[in-house]
Design a protein around this motif. Sequence first.
Motif, PDB file in Angstrom:
ATOM      1  N   PRO A  18       0.780  -1.132  -0.171  1.00 58.68           N
ATOM      2  CA  PRO A  18       0.022   0.113   0.016  1.00 58.68           C
ATOM      3  C   PRO A  18       0.824   1.330   0.204  1.00 58.68           C
ATOM      4  O   PRO A  18       0.345   2.304  -0.335  1.00 58.68           O
ATOM      5  CB  PRO A  18      -0.999  -0.043   1.198  1.00 58.68           C
ATOM      6  N   TYR A  19       2.181   1.244   0.374  1.00 61.44           N
ATOM      7  CA  TYR A  19       2.910   2.591   0.340  1.00 61.44           C
ATOM      8  C   TYR A  19       3.043   2.876  -1.120  1.00 61.44           C
ATOM      9  O   TYR A  19       3.254   3.902  -1.411  1.00 61.44           O
ATOM     10  CB  TYR A  19       4.527   2.031   1.044  1.00 61.44           C
ATOM     11  N   PHE A  20       3.506   1.968  -2.102  1.00 61.74           N
ATOM     12  CA  PHE A  20       3.326   2.318  -3.347  1.00 61.74           C
ATOM     13  C   PHE A  20       2.176   2.751  -4.111  1.00 61.74           C
ATOM     14  O   PHE A  20       2.282   3.608  -4.825  1.00 61.74           O
ATOM     15  CB  PHE A  20       3.939   1.063  -4.348  1.00 61.74           C
ATOM     16  N   ASP A  21       0.960   2.419  -3.494  1.00 61.84           N
ATOM     17  CA  ASP A  21      -0.404   2.838  -3.795  1.00 61.84           C
ATOM     18  C   ASP A  21      -0.416   4.305  -3.679  1.00 61.84           C
ATOM     19  O   ASP A  21      -0.984   5.274  -4.348  1.00 61.84           O
ATOM     20  CB  ASP A  21      -1.402   2.062  -3.278  1.00 61.84           C
ATOM     21  N   ALA A  23       2.038   6.397  -2.989  1.00 59.93           N
ATOM     22  CA  ALA A  23       3.026   6.958  -3.939  1.00 59.93           C
ATOM     23  C   ALA A  23       2.428   7.698  -5.061  1.00 59.93           C
ATOM     24  O   ALA A  23       2.745   8.887  -5.416  1.00 59.93           O
ATOM     25  CB  ALA A  23       4.495   6.446  -3.937  1.00 59.93           C
ATOM     26  N   LYS A  24       1.903   6.631  -5.721  1.00 56.37           N
ATOM     27  CA  LYS A  24       1.176   6.965  -7.046  1.00 56.37           C
ATOM     28  C   LYS A  24       0.261   7.958  -6.809  1.00 56.37           C
ATOM     29  O   LYS A  24      -0.091   8.816  -7.380  1.00 56.37           O
ATOM     30  CB  LYS A  24       0.947   5.683  -7.426  1.00 56.37           C
ATOM     31  N   THR A  25      -0.936   7.596  -5.753  1.00 52.45           N
ATOM     32  CA  THR A  25      -2.026   8.391  -5.624  1.00 52.45           C
ATOM     33  C   THR A  25      -1.811   9.912  -5.255  1.00 52.45           C
ATOM     34  O   THR A  25      -2.373  10.728  -5.783  1.00 52.45           O
ATOM     35  CB  THR A  25      -2.899   7.767  -4.631  1.00 52.45           C
ATOM     36  N   TYR A  26      -0.669   9.976  -4.387  1.00 47.81           N
ATOM     37  CA  TYR A  26      -0.408  11.483  -3.863  1.00 47.81           C
ATOM     38  C   TYR A  26       0.683  12.073  -4.477  1.00 47.81           C
ATOM     39  O   TYR A  26       1.132  13.166  -3.956  1.00 47.81           O
ATOM     40  CB  TYR A  26      -0.546  11.347  -2.501  1.00 47.81           C
ATOM     41  N   GLY A  27       1.383  11.468  -5.374  1.00 46.38           N
ATOM     42  CA  GLY A  27       2.516  11.810  -6.098  1.00 46.38           C
ATOM     43  C   GLY A  27       3.784  12.316  -5.096  1.00 46.38           C
ATOM     44  O   GLY A  27       4.351  13.155  -5.301  1.00 46.38           O
ATOM     45  N   VAL A  28       3.952  11.186  -4.288  1.00 42.60           N
ATOM     46  CA  VAL A  28       5.018  11.472  -3.253  1.00 42.60           C
ATOM     47  C   VAL A  28       6.068  10.381  -3.644  1.00 42.60           C
ATOM     48  O   VAL A  28       5.693   9.175  -4.115  1.00 42.60           O
ATOM     49  CB  VAL A  28       4.475  11.414  -1.752  1.00 42.60           C
ATOM     50  N   GLU A  29       7.307  10.472  -3.201  1.00 41.85           N
ATOM     51  CA  GLU A  29       8.301   9.522  -3.291  1.00 41.85           C
ATOM     52  C   GLU A  29       8.675   8.850  -1.931  1.00 41.85           C
ATOM     53  O   GLU A  29       8.782   9.811  -0.971  1.00 41.85           O
ATOM     54  CB  GLU A  29       9.686  10.067  -3.739  1.00 41.85           C
ATOM     55  N   VAL A  30       8.581   7.641  -1.881  1.00 42.22           N
ATOM     56  CA  VAL A  30       8.844   6.996  -0.517  1.00 42.22           C
ATOM     57  C   VAL A  30      10.073   6.418  -0.674  1.00 42.22           C
ATOM     58  O   VAL A  30      10.279   5.439  -1.593  1.00 42.22           O
ATOM     59  CB  VAL A  30       7.714   5.929  -0.135  1.00 42.22           C
ATOM     60  N   THR A 234      -0.179   2.747   7.082  1.00 46.18           N
ATOM     61  CA  THR A 234      -0.435   3.413   5.816  1.00 46.18           C
ATOM     62  C   THR A 234      -1.772   4.103   5.702  1.00 46.18           C
ATOM     63  O   THR A 234      -1.919   4.974   5.074  1.00 46.18           O
ATOM     64  CB  THR A 234      -0.401   2.347   4.568  1.00 46.18           C
ATOM     65  N   GLY A 235      -2.720   3.574   6.601  1.00 39.13           N
ATOM     66  CA  GLY A 235      -3.865   4.300   6.735  1.00 39.13           C
ATOM     67  C   GLY A 235      -3.870   5.606   7.423  1.00 39.13           C
ATOM     68  O   GLY A 235      -4.641   6.588   6.896  1.00 39.13           O
ATOM     69  N   THR A 236      -3.057   5.805   8.306  1.00 41.06           N
ATOM     70  CA  THR A 236      -2.909   7.280   9.081  1.00 41.06           C
ATOM     71  C   THR A 236      -2.134   8.012   7.956  1.00 41.06           C
ATOM     72  O   THR A 236      -2.520   9.334   7.789  1.00 41.06           O
ATOM     73  CB  THR A 236      -2.053   6.892  10.232  1.00 41.06           C
TER      74      THR A 236
END
Length: 246
Positions: A18-21, A23-30, A234-236
């Motif tokens: 879900p971290y990669f989801d 990153a994609k949804t909110y345009g962030v680099e993790v 990930t939810g938080t």
Amino acid sequence: MIKKILISQPKPASDKSPYFDLAKTYGVEVVFHPFIRVESVSTKEFRAQKVQILDHTAIVFNSRHAIDHFFNLCNELRVAIPDDMKYFGLSEKIMLYIQKYVQYRKRKIFFGATGKWDDLVQIMAKHKTEKYLVPQSDVAGDEVSAMLEAKKLQHTECTMYRTVPNDMPKTLEGYDMVIPFTPSGAIAIADAYPCLKDGNVLVGCFGKNTAQTLKDAGIPVAMEAPSVQAPSMTGTLELFLKETNQ
């Protein structure tokens, strides 16, 4: 606006994390980088504790780390664990891991249903004649010892592994947020990055103890998991990104 986050966990093995989801949804680099690592104590350090492993009839494990370091240390010490040794663990998931080292036999494997110590201690109390060995880390508290003593269980606690700071990025330049998951991880970033006290890089965390460790170090906590609305990190984090990156 959060664009880049440093997370104190190993990189997920699956791309379906879900971290990669997020990153994609909110345009962030993790970026994943463990802030701490776990290592065994040396055989010399263990011998100095004057603990005789084979004087015990049952071993108690609170994590897979404990299992790994117990059996690795036994191997280094050339201690052969007898087939009738019993094993107790906080959860079934932890105890299934023991198959890496010994044959899984239900008559000698016991575990709690909730993953909490008070549940496991109730099970241990049904086996009062056992002599329990409890491998721990160097930062173990007194809570477990108090529960075992309250039930008058014969037990020995010993240090078999420790948490130590990992090699850290030299600077947080380019990061907007950093997230430790444990008190040890919180201490590691507090020591490595005094700049976090100014609040320019946001800090999130997992767990009340981790949050308190950060606050005690003078580091403001912008996001704390779990919460009523989101029991997972990930939810938080998703709720936080929704609000912050609107």
